[in-house]
Design a protein around this motif. Structure first.
Motif, short mmCIF file in Angstrom:
data_model
loop_
_atom_site.label_atom_id
_atom_site.label_comp_id
_atom_site.label_asym_id
_atom_site.label_seq_id
_atom_site.Cartn_x
_atom_site.Cartn_y
_atom_site.Cartn_z
N ASN A 88 3.33 -5.15 -10.58
CA ASN A 88 4.14 -6.18 -9.94
C ASN A 88 5.63 -5.98 -10.20
O ASN A 88 6.36 -6.92 -10.55
CB ASN A 88 3.69 -7.57 -10.41
CG ASN A 88 4.21 -8.68 -9.51
OD1 ASN A 88 4.48 -8.44 -8.31
ND2 ASN A 88 4.35 -9.87 -10.04
N ILE A 89 6.11 -4.77 -10.03
CA ILE A 89 7.53 -4.45 -10.18
C ILE A 89 8.17 -4.37 -8.80
O ILE A 89 7.73 -3.57 -7.96
CB ILE A 89 7.72 -3.14 -10.95
CG1 ILE A 89 7.24 -3.30 -12.39
CG2 ILE A 89 9.19 -2.70 -10.91
CD1 ILE A 89 7.32 -2.03 -13.20
N THR A 90 9.17 -5.18 -8.53
CA THR A 90 9.84 -5.21 -7.23
C THR A 90 11.35 -5.00 -7.33
O THR A 90 12.00 -4.85 -6.30
CB THR A 90 9.56 -6.55 -6.53
OG1 THR A 90 10.06 -7.61 -7.35
CG2 THR A 90 8.07 -6.74 -6.29
N PRO A 135 1.68 2.47 -5.11
CA PRO A 135 0.66 1.57 -5.69
C PRO A 135 0.81 1.34 -7.18
O PRO A 135 0.39 0.29 -7.69
CB PRO A 135 -0.66 2.30 -5.36
CG PRO A 135 -0.34 3.14 -4.17
CD PRO A 135 1.07 3.57 -4.35
N ILE A 136 1.41 2.31 -7.92
CA ILE A 136 1.59 2.13 -9.37
C ILE A 136 2.54 0.97 -9.62
O ILE A 136 2.31 0.12 -10.51
CB ILE A 136 2.11 3.43 -9.99
CG1 ILE A 136 1.08 4.55 -9.79
CG2 ILE A 136 2.42 3.24 -11.46
CD1 ILE A 136 1.57 5.91 -10.25
N LEU A 142 11.34 3.35 -1.37
CA LEU A 142 11.38 2.04 -2.01
C LEU A 142 12.04 0.99 -1.12
O LEU A 142 11.60 -0.17 -1.05
CB LEU A 142 12.12 2.14 -3.35
CG LEU A 142 11.45 2.98 -4.44
CD1 LEU A 142 12.36 3.11 -5.65
CD2 LEU A 142 10.11 2.36 -4.85
N LYS A 143 13.11 1.39 -0.44
CA LYS A 143 13.80 0.46 0.44
C LYS A 143 12.90 0.05 1.61
O LYS A 143 12.87 -1.13 2.00
CB LYS A 143 15.09 1.11 0.96
CG LYS A 143 15.91 0.20 1.87
CD LYS A 143 17.19 0.89 2.33
CE LYS A 143 18.02 -0.02 3.22
NZ LYS A 143 19.25 0.65 3.69
N GLU A 144 12.16 0.99 2.16
CA GLU A 144 11.25 0.67 3.26
C GLU A 144 10.12 -0.23 2.79
O GLU A 144 9.55 -0.99 3.59
CB GLU A 144 10.68 1.96 3.84
CG GLU A 144 11.73 2.80 4.57
CD GLU A 144 11.19 4.17 4.98
OE1 GLU A 144 10.02 4.48 4.63
OE2 GLU A 144 11.91 4.92 5.66
N ALA A 145 9.78 -0.17 1.48
CA ALA A 145 8.75 -1.05 0.92
C ALA A 145 9.34 -2.36 0.42
O ALA A 145 8.62 -3.13 -0.24
CB ALA A 145 8.01 -0.34 -0.20
N SER A 146 10.62 -2.65 0.71
CA SER A 146 11.30 -3.89 0.32
C SER A 146 11.38 -4.03 -1.20
O SER A 146 11.30 -5.14 -1.75
CB SER A 146 10.59 -5.10 0.93
OG SER A 146 10.57 -5.04 2.33
N LEU A 147 11.57 -2.92 -1.92
CA LEU A 147 11.76 -2.94 -3.37
C LEU A 147 13.23 -2.63 -3.67
O LEU A 147 13.84 -1.78 -3.02
CB LEU A 147 10.86 -1.91 -4.05
CG LEU A 147 9.35 -2.06 -3.81
CD1 LEU A 147 8.57 -0.98 -4.56
CD2 LEU A 147 8.87 -3.45 -4.23
N SER A 148 13.79 -3.33 -4.66
CA SER A 148 15.19 -3.17 -5.01
C SER A 148 15.33 -2.03 -6.02
O SER A 148 14.73 -2.08 -7.11
CB SER A 148 15.74 -4.48 -5.59
OG SER A 148 17.08 -4.32 -6.00
#
Length: 565
Positions: A384-386, A378-379, A403-409
């Protein structure tokens, strides 16, 4: 029943019922009573045959029905004379049937009968009232001569003149009336003769029936005597059968009692054996489950150890091959400084497998770590960091996988080749690199976030300050840095658990870490206490309980989040 109301005894039916009861008792009995019952039934059968031959039916005969007036024939139309031949109740009832085509209702029948009997209405008046009523008009039954009657009655109703006309017509019709009177007298005489004849016939029939009844009474008296004897014999027979059944019943009760005792003992034995077998089966299943769990754990441990051993062998072969190649290049000349650096670097990786095993032993399972670090997602969402996220000291890659499971690079770095191999095997983006070297190679304001879990406690103070400086340089404005380290406020952590990892330098209190971040230019520093111990918490709200719970059972780690302006 006979004419006097007495019930006729059916001996054949009585014998059949006795025979049926005897057969039932014989089929349910274990005592041989067939010979006795056969003798009794033979005697009863002879008695029944004798009584049946002398029995006389007492059912009364049927006298012929007597009728004094003719029956009404149903026709589509009638003459007036066809209906006037009936009298009193028969007249009213037949008038309903002929004109209205139905049986009379109680109120109408009583009204017409009363007006006929008191002379207020004649038969013709009643027929006219029915025929010209709404129901009579609907039925539309034709009665010849009925239409003239109402007209004549209206003429007769004229004062004085009507009386004179009725008198004149009566004088004119006097011969007809005399003829009708004679015909009526002849009809009444014939009816009286028929009535007398029917009475005489009934007297003769009654006398004959009376004689038959007297004869039947005499036969009944004889039959009664035989019945009394038969009942006495039957009572004695039933007494014998009852005694036999009593003996049989006692034997059956005793045998049933013994069978019940044997069954109860057998049931108890079977139940005890079944309980023992169930207990034994449960113990065996429990033991098998424990053995299966131990085997599974042993298999998992063995596979993990085997994998680590294989990895270590591969790394050792790589180091040995590298050393042999460098030695072959320089021998017999001395080694160059860059070659010596290669040997030094390889020496730094000799303990990679050992440190990996150390983390597996004390850090926790992969699923546990993933569940813990998920709380930091949530932080990143709030700011809005992706993308452009770098995890320093990524280790086994739990945070990278979250992070990968949350679709973040994101990408990670670590100095342990074993850890990097593990990340690569799981499809994560990770590289072997030293933290300061990697960050110094990045451009200014090129990263959105830098994360480091259980990394800063491995660094000397100078290296830690340099790391924070490089993080402040490479993070974009508005970017964040997330750090997590053991919480020394927990006395158990600061005095013992922190030193389970021999590569730790020294614990860093949260206030110190906050000061260092703020001194290197970060702002809005937030401290997150995480992972409290769930066991052995002291109950109560007093100061002692609060002190012990805070310093002995407080959070094992703390996280700290800082932002770049």
């Amino acid at each position: 029943m006979n004419e006097n109301g007495d019930q006729v005894l059916d001996l054949a039916q009585l014998m059949a019922r006795i025979r049926e009861d005897a057969e039932k008792r014989k089929s349910n009995s274990q005592v041989d009573v067939s010979a006795i019952l056969y003798k009794l039934l033979k005697t009863e059968e002879r008695l029944a045959t004798s009584a049946s031959s002398s029995a006389v039916s007492f059912s009364p005969g049927v006298f012929p029905a007597s009728t004094l007036e003719p029956e009404l024939e149903a026709r589509p139309h009638y003459r007036l004379e066809d209906l006037l031949v009936f009298n009193d109740e028969n007249f009213v009832r037949n008038a309903y049937r002929a004109i209205l085509k139905r049986e009379p209702d109680d109120s109408g029948f009583a009204k017409y009968l009363e007006s006929l009997r008191d002379g207020r209405r004649s038969k013709v008046d009643i027929l006219s009232s029915m025929r010209f009523s709404p129901e009579g008009r609907l039925r539309d039954v034709k009665v010849n001569g009925l239409k003239r009657a109402p007209l004549v009655r209206r003429v007769y109703s004229v004062p004085v003149l009507g009386y004179l006309i009725e008198l004149l017509i009566g004088i004119i019709r006097l011969p007809v009336l005399i003829k009708d009177q004679r015909r009526l007298q002849a009809h009444l005489t014939a009816r009286d003769e028929r009535l007398a004849e029917q009475i005489n016939v009934r007297d003769v029939n009654f006398s004959s029936r009376l004689d038959e009844t007297a004869a039947n009474l005499e036969s009944a008296a004889n039959l009664s005597e035989r019945l009394v004897k038969a009942v006495a014999d039957l009572s004695e027979s039933h007494k014998k059968v009852s005694d036999l059944h009593h003996q049989q019943l006692k034997a059956l009760i005793r045998e049933q009692h013994e069978i019940n005792e044997d069954r109860n003992r057998l049931k108890a034995d079977v139940s005890a054996q079944l309980v023992a077998m169930q207990d034994q089966l449960k113990r065996q299943l429990t033991a098998q489950e424990i053995q299966a769990a131990e085997l599974h754990e042993l298999r998992t441990t063995t596979e993990t150890s085997l994998q680590k051993t294989r990895m270590e062998l591969v790394l050792q072969e790589r180091r040995l091959r590298l050393l042999l190649e460098e030695a072959r290049k320089r021998l017999p000349r001395p080694f160059a400084p860059d070659q010596v650096q290669i040997f030094t670097n390889e020496k730094d990786h000799l303990l990679d497998s050992l440190y990996c095993s150390l983390e597996d032993q004390f850090r926790g399972t992969r699923d546990d770590i993933k569940q813990k670090v998920t709380s930091y997602l949530p932080i990143l969402e709030d700011v809005n960091i992706t993308r452009d996220i770098v995890d320093i000291g990524c280790g086994r890659g739990e945070w990278l996988e979250v992070l990968k499971e949350a679709s973040l690079s994101a990408r990670g770095i670590d100095t342990s080749r074993v850890m990097i191999e593990e990340c690569t095997r799981r499809g994560l983006q990770a590289a072997e690199a030293e933290a300061l070297t990697y960050l110094r190679a990045q451009a200014d304001s090129s990263l959105s976030a830098i994360t480091a879990f259980h990394f800063v406690e491995h660094l000397p103070l100078e290296t830690l300050v340099a790391f924070l400086d490089e993080a402040a340089r490479t993070i974009k404005p508005g970017g964040i840095v997330i750090l997590e380290t053991p919480n020394p406020e927990n006395i158990l952590v600061g005095a013992c658990n922190f030193y389970l990892d021999p590569t730790h330098k020294n614990p860093i209190p949260s206030q110190t870490m906050q000061f260092l971040l703020e001194s290197r230019g970060f702002c809005r520093v937030e401290i997150l206490k995480s992972y409290p111990m769930s066991a052995a918490i002291l109950k109560g709200d007093d100061e002692v309980a609060k002190f012990i719970n805070h310093y002995f059972f407080g959070p094992l780690d703390y996280g700290i989040v800082a932002r770049k302006v």
